[in-house]
Design a protein around this motif. Structure first.
Motif, PDB file in Angstrom:
ATOM      1  N   VAL A   1       0.834  -1.226   0.000  1.00 30.55           N
ATOM      2  CA  VAL A   1       0.000   0.000   0.000  1.00 30.55           C
ATOM      3  C   VAL A   1       0.864   1.270   0.000  1.00 30.55           C
ATOM      4  O   VAL A   1       0.846   2.040  -0.942  1.00 30.55           O
ATOM      5  CB  VAL A   1      -1.026   0.047   1.159  1.00 30.55           C
ATOM      6  N   MET A   2       1.586   1.498   1.092  1.00 34.25           N
ATOM      7  CA  MET A   2       2.511   2.638   1.141  1.00 34.25           C
ATOM      8  C   MET A   2       3.784   2.222   1.868  1.00 34.25           C
ATOM      9  O   MET A   2       3.731   1.741   3.002  1.00 34.25           O
ATOM     10  CB  MET A   2       1.873   3.832   1.861  1.00 34.25           C
ATOM     11  N   THR A   3       4.928   2.384   1.200  1.00 33.89           N
ATOM     12  CA  THR A   3       6.197   1.934   1.789  1.00 33.89           C
ATOM     13  C   THR A   3       6.655   2.897   2.888  1.00 33.89           C
ATOM     14  O   THR A   3       6.120   3.999   3.034  1.00 33.89           O
ATOM     15  CB  THR A   3       7.299   1.873   0.713  1.00 33.89           C
ATOM     16  N   GLY A   4       7.689   2.463   3.592  1.00 32.80           N
ATOM     17  CA  GLY A   4       8.225   3.282   4.673  1.00 32.80           C
ATOM     18  C   GLY A   4       8.828   4.586   4.167  1.00 32.80           C
ATOM     19  O   GLY A   4       8.675   5.634   4.806  1.00 32.80           O
ATOM     20  N   ILE A   5       9.488   4.524   3.024  1.00 36.24           N
ATOM     21  CA  ILE A   5      10.130   5.735   2.493  1.00 36.24           C
ATOM     22  C   ILE A   5       9.053   6.731   2.024  1.00 36.24           C
ATOM     23  O   ILE A   5       9.210   7.947   2.199  1.00 36.24           O
ATOM     24  CB  ILE A   5      11.163   5.393   1.377  1.00 36.24           C
ATOM     25  N   GLU A   6       7.964   6.203   1.477  1.00 31.77           N
ATOM     26  CA  GLU A   6       6.850   7.077   1.071  1.00 31.77           C
ATOM     27  C   GLU A   6       6.212   7.721   2.307  1.00 31.77           C
ATOM     28  O   GLU A   6       5.854   8.900   2.292  1.00 31.77           O
ATOM     29  CB  GLU A   6       5.804   6.284   0.281  1.00 31.77           C
ATOM     30  N   LEU A   7       6.099   6.924   3.366  1.00 34.22           N
ATOM     31  CA  LEU A   7       5.543   7.448   4.615  1.00 34.22           C
ATOM     32  C   LEU A   7       6.430   8.570   5.158  1.00 34.22           C
ATOM     33  O   LEU A   7       5.942   9.631   5.553  1.00 34.22           O
ATOM     34  CB  LEU A   7       5.419   6.315   5.649  1.00 34.22           C
ATOM     35  N   LEU A   8       7.742   8.298   5.144  1.00 32.69           N
ATOM     36  CA  LEU A   8       8.693   9.296   5.642  1.00 32.69           C
ATOM     37  C   LEU A   8       8.551  10.606   4.858  1.00 32.69           C
ATOM     38  O   LEU A   8       8.500  11.695   5.453  1.00 32.69           O
ATOM     39  CB  LEU A   8      10.116   8.729   5.513  1.00 32.69           C
ATOM     40  N   ARG A   9       8.476  10.502   3.542  1.00 28.19           N
ATOM     41  CA  ARG A   9       8.340  11.715   2.709  1.00 28.19           C
ATOM     42  C   ARG A   9       7.023  12.440   3.018  1.00 28.19           C
ATOM     43  O   ARG A   9       6.988  13.668   3.090  1.00 28.19           O
ATOM     44  CB  ARG A   9       8.395  11.343   1.220  1.00 28.19           C
TER      45      ARG A   9
END
Lengths: 126, 195
Positions: A63-71
């Motif tokens: 769904v949403m990766t960790g790096i996308e979450l961080l951004r």
């Protein structure tokens, strides 16, 4: 500033076993106020609904990766000050650089020990 | 000109023979290839089962570790109370002994936390298995493409009767449905005179 033992911590990982491990370590380190999210999207919804003091996130998630979450966290004015620690099996130099560029607070490579987690937390909240 | 034509015919003949041989070889390996590609989804399912099994085992170890951790926390609290009481009534030797026991308990807590963190192996295993599943699925897609392009057909009685891989797969399948539970094993043992 040392970490507040009452602060709310969000553990983000698609694997229930990893969430439980991190939650257990946090409890042993004196942080009992820990919530869980299964992916970046789930985490973002929780972060926008409640007040969290710290995020510990995996990288590879559906769904949403960790790096996308961080951004997404760093791009949101109300969330961007939250420290984000990445705990991941992604051990390539490029991954670490990408995370640093995205504004990660620190980075742990799996498998890890409780001491490493504590050391990284001390560095974040010094 | 005549020499040129002869050479061309020779080359064409060679090419035709090569093509025929290649087609024959492709037909030979075609049937097992069809059979193998048919087995891949089953193999993938077994790989995913592996993830489920390691996850279940890991969660059980975690559950038991957490019970011990909670018991330790309660015991440590009780010990601290007893040590305070003993110190208050000047039983310092006994208080010191109990204090040492409390330290040992704390050391065990560290070991318990190490057990918890060591269980992160399950996450790493699961991630690798997921990657392997993706690879297997990709290989299967390519095999299916080959089968379609060359019009290969499966021969014989079916994939389950061929090769070592089929035998392994059959054993894996059998372990799911025919593995006996302990009560049935005990029943059989008692029938053979084991008490």
């Amino acid at each position: 500033m040392p970490a507040d033992p009452n602060m709310k911590i969000l553990v983000v990982d698609d694997m229930s076993t990893m969430r439980r491990i991190v939650k257990n370590i946090m409890k042993q380190l004196g942080f009992a106020n820990v919530e869980e999210a299964e992916n970046g999207q789930d985490a973002l919804t929780k972060l926008r609904a409640e007040s969290f003091g710290f995020v510990i996130s995996d990288w590879n998630m559906p769904v949403m990766t960790g790096i996308e979450l961080l951004r997404a966290i760093r791009a949101d004015d109300s969330l961007k000050a939250i420290p984000v620690l990445m705990v991941t099996a992604e051990a390539q130099k490029e991954n670490l650089i990408e995370a640093i560029q995205a504004g990660v607070s620190n980075y742990i490579v799996k498998p890890f020990t409780a001491e490493v987690l504590q050391e990284k937390m001390n560095k974040i909240f010094k | 000109m005549l020499n040129g034509n002869v050479k061309l015919y020779d080359e064409l003949g060679e090419l035709a023979r090569y093509l025929e041989s290649a087609m024959r070889k492709m037909a030979e390996v075609g049937a097992p290839m069809v059979a193998d590609s048919a087995q891949l989804p089953q193999a993938t399912a077994h790989l995913l089962d592996l993830n489920k099994m390691t996850e279940e085992g890991t969660l059980e170890v975690m559950r038991l570790t957490e019970i011990i951790q909670d018991n330790h926390a309660r015991a440590a609290k009780e010990l601290a109370n007893v040590v305070s009481t003993l110190e208050a009534v000047d039983c310092r030797t006994l208080a010191a002994h109990l204090g040492k026991t409390a330290q040992e308990l704390a050391q065990d807590d560290k070991h318990l936390m190490d057990i918890m963190t060591a269980l992160s192996f399950q996450d790493l295993v699961a991630q690798r298995v997921k990657k392997l599943v993706t690879i297997v699925e990709d290989v299967q897609c390519k095999l299916v493409e080959l089968v379609v392009v060359f019009g290969l057909k499966q021969e014989g009685t079916g994939p389950e009767t061929q090769g070592k891989a089929s035998e392994m797969l059959r054993q894996l399948e059998a372990s799911k449905s025919t593995a006996i539970k302990q009560d049935l094993a005990d029943e059989l043992l008692s029938e053979f005179g084991f008490k």
